[in-house]
Motif scaffolding. Structure first.
Motif, PDB file in Angstrom:
ATOM      1  N   ALA A  51       0.719  -1.306   0.112  1.00 32.94           N
ATOM      2  CA  ALA A  51      -0.086  -0.029  -0.010  1.00 32.94           C
ATOM      3  C   ALA A  51       0.825   1.207   0.242  1.00 32.94           C
ATOM      4  O   ALA A  51       0.528   2.283  -0.067  1.00 32.94           O
ATOM      5  CB  ALA A  51      -0.849   0.099   1.499  1.00 32.94           C
ATOM      6  N   ILE A  52       1.959   1.018   0.373  1.00 32.42           N
ATOM      7  CA  ILE A  52       3.180   2.215   0.303  1.00 32.42           C
ATOM      8  C   ILE A  52       3.843   2.025  -0.550  1.00 32.42           C
ATOM      9  O   ILE A  52       4.933   1.144  -0.628  1.00 32.42           O
ATOM     10  CB  ILE A  52       3.604   2.345   1.569  1.00 32.42           C
ATOM     11  N   LYS A  61      -1.168  -1.580  -4.194  1.00 29.86           N
ATOM     12  CA  LYS A  61      -2.495  -1.611  -3.746  1.00 29.86           C
ATOM     13  C   LYS A  61      -3.085  -0.086  -4.092  1.00 29.86           C
ATOM     14  O   LYS A  61      -2.481   0.677  -3.801  1.00 29.86           O
ATOM     15  CB  LYS A  61      -2.780  -1.914  -2.372  1.00 29.86           C
ATOM     16  N   PRO A  62      -4.329  -0.094  -4.368  1.00 32.02           N
ATOM     17  CA  PRO A  62      -5.417  -1.202  -4.915  1.00 32.02           C
ATOM     18  C   PRO A  62      -4.906  -1.698  -6.496  1.00 32.02           C
ATOM     19  O   PRO A  62      -4.316  -0.662  -7.006  1.00 32.02           O
ATOM     20  CB  PRO A  62      -6.614  -0.490  -4.664  1.00 32.02           C
ATOM     21  N   SER A  77       3.340   8.339   4.060  1.00 33.49           N
ATOM     22  CA  SER A  77       3.153   6.912   3.874  1.00 33.49           C
ATOM     23  C   SER A  77       2.033   6.142   4.721  1.00 33.49           C
ATOM     24  O   SER A  77       1.572   5.242   4.358  1.00 33.49           O
ATOM     25  CB  SER A  77       4.645   5.998   4.465  1.00 33.49           C
ATOM     26  N   ALA A 107      -0.910   6.676   2.859  1.00 29.95           N
ATOM     27  CA  ALA A 107      -1.012   5.771   1.813  1.00 29.95           C
ATOM     28  C   ALA A 107      -1.467   4.651   2.019  1.00 29.95           C
ATOM     29  O   ALA A 107      -2.387   3.722   1.556  1.00 29.95           O
ATOM     30  CB  ALA A 107       0.335   5.869   1.050  1.00 29.95           C
ATOM     31  N   HIS A 108      -0.856   4.105   3.244  1.00 33.32           N
ATOM     32  CA  HIS A 108      -1.048   2.753   3.591  1.00 33.32           C
ATOM     33  C   HIS A 108      -2.456   2.343   4.199  1.00 33.32           C
ATOM     34  O   HIS A 108      -3.068   1.420   3.643  1.00 33.32           O
ATOM     35  CB  HIS A 108      -0.037   2.248   4.904  1.00 33.32           C
ATOM     36  N   ASN A 115      -4.977   2.682   1.084  1.00 34.12           N
ATOM     37  CA  ASN A 115      -4.766   1.864  -0.030  1.00 34.12           C
ATOM     38  C   ASN A 115      -5.163   0.332   0.421  1.00 34.12           C
ATOM     39  O   ASN A 115      -5.606  -0.495  -0.525  1.00 34.12           O
ATOM     40  CB  ASN A 115      -3.196   1.857  -0.380  1.00 34.12           C
ATOM     41  N   GLN A 116      -5.173   0.374   1.782  1.00 35.82           N
ATOM     42  CA  GLN A 116      -5.564  -0.942   2.350  1.00 35.82           C
ATOM     43  C   GLN A 116      -6.925  -1.412   2.019  1.00 35.82           C
ATOM     44  O   GLN A 116      -7.461  -2.311   1.466  1.00 35.82           O
ATOM     45  CB  GLN A 116      -5.200  -1.119   3.860  1.00 35.82           C
ATOM     46  N   PRO A 117      -7.850  -0.363   2.648  1.00 39.82           N
ATOM     47  CA  PRO A 117      -9.150  -0.563   2.351  1.00 39.82           C
ATOM     48  C   PRO A 117      -9.554  -0.688   0.798  1.00 39.82           C
ATOM     49  O   PRO A 117     -10.469  -1.443   0.177  1.00 39.82           O
ATOM     50  CB  PRO A 117     -10.128   0.355   3.031  1.00 39.82           C
ATOM     51  N   GLU A 122      -0.067   3.364  12.341  1.00 39.75           N
ATOM     52  CA  GLU A 122       1.361   3.306  11.395  1.00 39.75           C
ATOM     53  C   GLU A 122       2.315   2.786  12.480  1.00 39.75           C
ATOM     54  O   GLU A 122       3.279   2.352  12.084  1.00 39.75           O
ATOM     55  CB  GLU A 122       1.441   4.842  11.035  1.00 39.75           C
ATOM     56  N   THR A 138       2.035   0.832  14.986  1.00 37.64           N
ATOM     57  CA  THR A 138       2.056  -0.729  15.222  1.00 37.64           C
ATOM     58  C   THR A 138       2.420  -1.136  13.938  1.00 37.64           C
ATOM     59  O   THR A 138       3.251  -2.372  14.137  1.00 37.64           O
ATOM     60  CB  THR A 138       0.631  -1.057  15.436  1.00 37.64           C
ATOM     61  N   ARG A 139       2.254  -0.776  12.788  1.00 43.98           N
ATOM     62  CA  ARG A 139       2.881  -1.286  11.601  1.00 43.98           C
ATOM     63  C   ARG A 139       4.215  -1.340  11.452  1.00 43.98           C
ATOM     64  O   ARG A 139       5.059  -2.213  11.094  1.00 43.98           O
ATOM     65  CB  ARG A 139       2.286  -0.481  10.465  1.00 43.98           C
ATOM     66  N   GLY A 195       6.189  -1.593  14.092  1.00 43.82           N
ATOM     67  CA  GLY A 195       6.977  -2.388  15.309  1.00 43.82           C
ATOM     68  C   GLY A 195       7.096  -1.364  16.412  1.00 43.82           C
ATOM     69  O   GLY A 195       7.976  -2.073  17.041  1.00 43.82           O
ATOM     70  N   HIS A 214      15.629  10.993   5.293  1.00 47.28           N
ATOM     71  CA  HIS A 214      14.946  11.903   4.197  1.00 47.28           C
ATOM     72  C   HIS A 214      13.923  12.893   5.294  1.00 47.28           C
ATOM     73  O   HIS A 214      12.867  13.288   4.616  1.00 47.28           O
ATOM     74  CB  HIS A 214      13.752  10.513   3.874  1.00 47.28           C
TER      75      HIS A 214
END
Lengths: 117, 618
Positions: free
Chosen positions: A81-82, A102-103, B401, B404-405, B408-410, B487, B489-490, B492, B578
């Motif tokens: 997704a990223i 994604k998607p 990011s 986007a994550h 974009n996931q759903p 984010e 949690t993703r 870590g 960055h």
């Protein structure tokens, strides 16, 4: 009939891909994490691994590296997704056969699977 | 023994008492021998104008001018009020009262008393010098050799001429006059004197009216009328009018200006003009009296009739009747001028004006200062908005990011599910139950994407105005945690929040604070990227002191290199590969704009970014 293993920490995505690939006639095995995939030894029976990059524990790229390191020749399709240059480069460096943002339309996925010998 | 011991004091007391009696007798004798006895004989009564004024001034002047003590006796010729007054009785009365007492001088006040004395001169103390005072020359009798006279000259025609000059439009003259014998006598004289003026003005006399009737008439006099208040001792109804009360009542209702010949009425409602100066006439009369008391023969003292004094006017009446000061004869004196506010309160007005000017000056300065402050505030707001815009951009960059994550996931799931559904629809019969599940999943994912967009919209909203409000800082931390935890949690990272148990009210724009918190949190997450070991991020809020709150964001990263600790808040200084180098300076600028401060330090396991904000007062 080909078996596709899918690893994604997003349950909805996982379910959607399961339905999609099943509808296309694939056998689908889904895993919510890299750890559960490794634990199930699913790489042995899968013909292709559809792998998300950002997972809760071991990342998709790391899992891909581990599989290569362990000598497994499982074709890996990376999805994320990223999308960024770093991730894309790392995925191809680790030997993925396709990289999907994604998607993505199912055609891209089916085509990528179809290109796997 | 007793006589020896008591003798000397007894003799001494007797001597003192005898001496005192002798001294007292001597003094009393001296006083009696030097005192001058004067009999004042009033016409009509003691309290009739203008004679009451004459008598008062004469008494004062006698005492002032005489070297000898003056012993004044007073009687009133009450019979003068009535045409048929019995004067014999009064003659008897005077003889009864004063024949045994040696009078040094008899003074008559006014024409009636003078006439009475002259007519009865042989019967009333013929040897005692008599001074006829306060009378008009025309009606005064000739004085015999033993008597003296001080008279006044009243120019009736001149008075009317003056009035006509002063009020040229005058066509009518209303003369207020009484009906006592002396007034009747005086009225005959006046009518005769004013006859030549009849062709110029219409003259009416009130001698046949009661005061009540006069009051009714003067209230509705035709335009261009003036009133001459001549004398009002007894009106046509036989009512006696003492003092100046009749004038005061007329003045209260009159619709025309009032004039008079005696200055006793000046200041009580008349306009003024050339009037008999009663004070001066009384002074001259007293002077003649003192000469007689000093031994001069009365018949040898000749004083010319005293004319009216220089014109005087009442400023209030001039204003009332709109008579210009330029119309007054030369040498006129204007009295009773009501001073203007400036004349009356010059000091106070000056002080108040100065105070107002001072205040105006101070207000002006304050306004200038306020304008400056507004300009400064506008500039500060403009700068803050610029910083906030940069902060929004930075926050968006930090979150890019994550956005986007999270989106974009759903979206990916929705797309996969939709395409799966399309595939299922091609089957015959389609699996309706599975299609239903797919649609439910699509709705859920759609909702999730919508929630994410709503949360981000607030955070990244492009607002031009700050939304200053008081809120609990703990709520801000909770909101930020909600946004960033997927984010985190993703990536870590273990996020821990230790919030103060009590509310931490701060006053600022909550979005600004969220952006600052977001920045610090994502900074910490980024710092731990690629670092071995557990990744912990802690957000801690607490009351710093009575006036402020403190927030600490600590990570378990490598910490800030010592050489960058001081410069980490400078623009474009970054420790990340960055990074923009803008996040921290912007965060500090925002916090400082709300009176807060932001600083960084290292602790054994990572870096701590802390900030303070003032506690909002209830």
């Amino acid at each position: 009939m080909r078996t596709i293993a899918v690893v994604d920490d997003n349950p909805s995505m996982l379910q959607g891909l399961n339905r999609l690939l099943s509808a296309h006639g694939f056998i689908v095995r889904t895993f919510a994490s890299a750890e559960s995939f490794l634990e199930a030894n699913a790489e042995c029976e899968a013909d292709c691994l559809l792998l998300d990059v950002h997972l809760g524990g071991i990342s998709g790229i790391d899992l891909q590296r581990q599989l290569i390191a362990s000598g497994r020749e499982l074709p890996v399709i990376i999805m994320t997704a990223i999308d960024n240059e770093v991730t894309r480069q790392e995925a191809f460096d680790a030997g993925c056969v396709a990289y999907l943002k994604k998607p993505f339309l199912s055609k891209l996925l089916i085509d990528a699977i179809g290109r796997i010998p | 023994m007793t006589s020896r011991t008591n003798g000397p004091p007894y003799r001494m007391i007797t001597r003192i008492v005898l001496s005192s009696i002798v001294l007292l007798l001597a003094m009393t004798g001296a006083a009696f021998s030097q005192s001058k006895r004067v009999l004042l004989v009033h016409s009509v009564g003691r309290d009739f104008s203008p004679w009451d004024d004459y008598a008062r001034h004469i008494r004062e002047q006698l005492k002032l001018q005489s070297k000898d003590p003056i012993d004044i006796f007073e009687v009133s010729l009450s019979t003068a009020r009535f045409p048929d007054g019995n004067e014999d009785a009064f003659v008897s009365y005077l003889n009864a009262v004063f024949s045994e007492r040696k009078l040094d001088l008899i003074m008559t006040i006014g024409g009636p008393a003078a006439r009475f004395f002259q007519q009865n001169r042989e019967r009333i103390f013929p040897a005692i010098p008599t001074l006829y005072a306060a009378l008009e020359q025309r009606i005064s009798p000739n004085a015999p050799q033993t008597d003296a006279m001080v008279s006044v000259s009243i120019d009736v025609v001149g008075t009317v001429e003056q009035i006509l000059k002063l009020v040229p439009e005058t066509t009518r003259v209303f003369v207020v006059h009484g009906t006592s014998p002396i007034e009747k006598q005086w009225l005959v004289a006046i009518r005769k004197l004013l006859q030549p003026l009849a062709s110029r003005v219409e003259i009416t006399y009130s001698n046949e009216l009661s005061l009540e009737e006069i009051l009714k008439q003067v209230a509705v006099l035709p335009p261009r009328t003036v009133i001459i208040y001549a004398q009002m001792l007894v009106d046509a109804a036989g009512v006696v009018h003492e003092g100046g009360r009749a004038l005061e009542r007329i003045h209260a209702v009159a619709n025309a200006p009032i004039f008079a010949e005696q200055d006793t009425f000046f200041g009580r409602g008349i306009v003024g003009g050339r009037m008999t100066d009663i004070t001066d006439v009384s002074r001259q009369t007293a002077a003649v009296a003192v000469r007689i008391l000093g031994g001069e023969t009365p018949g040898s003292i000749k004083t010319p009739p005293i004319p009216a004094a220089s014109p005087r006017y009442d400023w209030r009446e001039l204003k009332r009747w709109n008579i210009g000061e330029s119309q007054l004869p030369p040498g006129s004196q204007i009295l009773f001028r009501v001073p203007s506010v400036w004349e009356q309160y010059r000091l106070e007005v000056s002080a108040v004006t100065a105070a107002i000017l001072l205040q105006a000056g101070i207000i002006g300065l304050l306004l200038v200062e306020r304008r400056r402050r507004h300009v400064a505030q506008a500039e500060a707001n403009s700068r803050r908005q610029e910083v906030v815009r940069l902060n929004r951009v930075t926050t968006a960059s930090v979150l890019s990011s994550s956005i986007a994550h999270e989106l974009n996931q759903p979206l990916g799931a929705i797309l996969s599910n939709t395409e799966a559904a399309q595939m299922l629809l091609k089957a015959n019969p389609p699996d309706v139950a599975q299609l239903g599940e797919i649609l439910s999943d699509i709705v859920r994912d759609e909702q999730r994407a919508s929630d994410i967009i709503s949360g981000l919209r607030n955070l990244l909203n492009n607002r031009t105005e700050s939304d200053l409000r008081t809120f609990d800082l703990n709520d801000s931390v909770r909101d930020v945690v909600k946004i960033v935890s997927p984010e985190i949690t993703r990536r870590g990272v273990n996020l821990r929040t230790i919030l103060a148990p009590e509310p931490l009210p701060v006053r600022c724009d909550p979005i600004h604070l969220q952006q600052v918190l977001m920045n610090l949190v994502m900074n910490g997450v980024d710092a731990m990227e690629g670092v071995a070991g557990p990744h912990n991020l802690t957000i801690r809020t607490a009351l710093a002191d009575a006036d402020g709150i403190e927030v600490r964001v600590s990570d378990s990263g490598p910490g800030i290199p010592n050489d960058k600790l001081a410069s980490v808040f400078n623009a474009f200084v970054t420790t990340k590969p960055h990074g923009t180098g803008l996040g921290l300076p912007i965060a500090r600028t925002i916090l400082e704009s709300y009176g807060g401060e932001l600083w960084a330090e290292n602790h054994p396991r990572g870096a701590v970014f802390s900030f303070k904000l003032p506690l909002a007062k209830a």
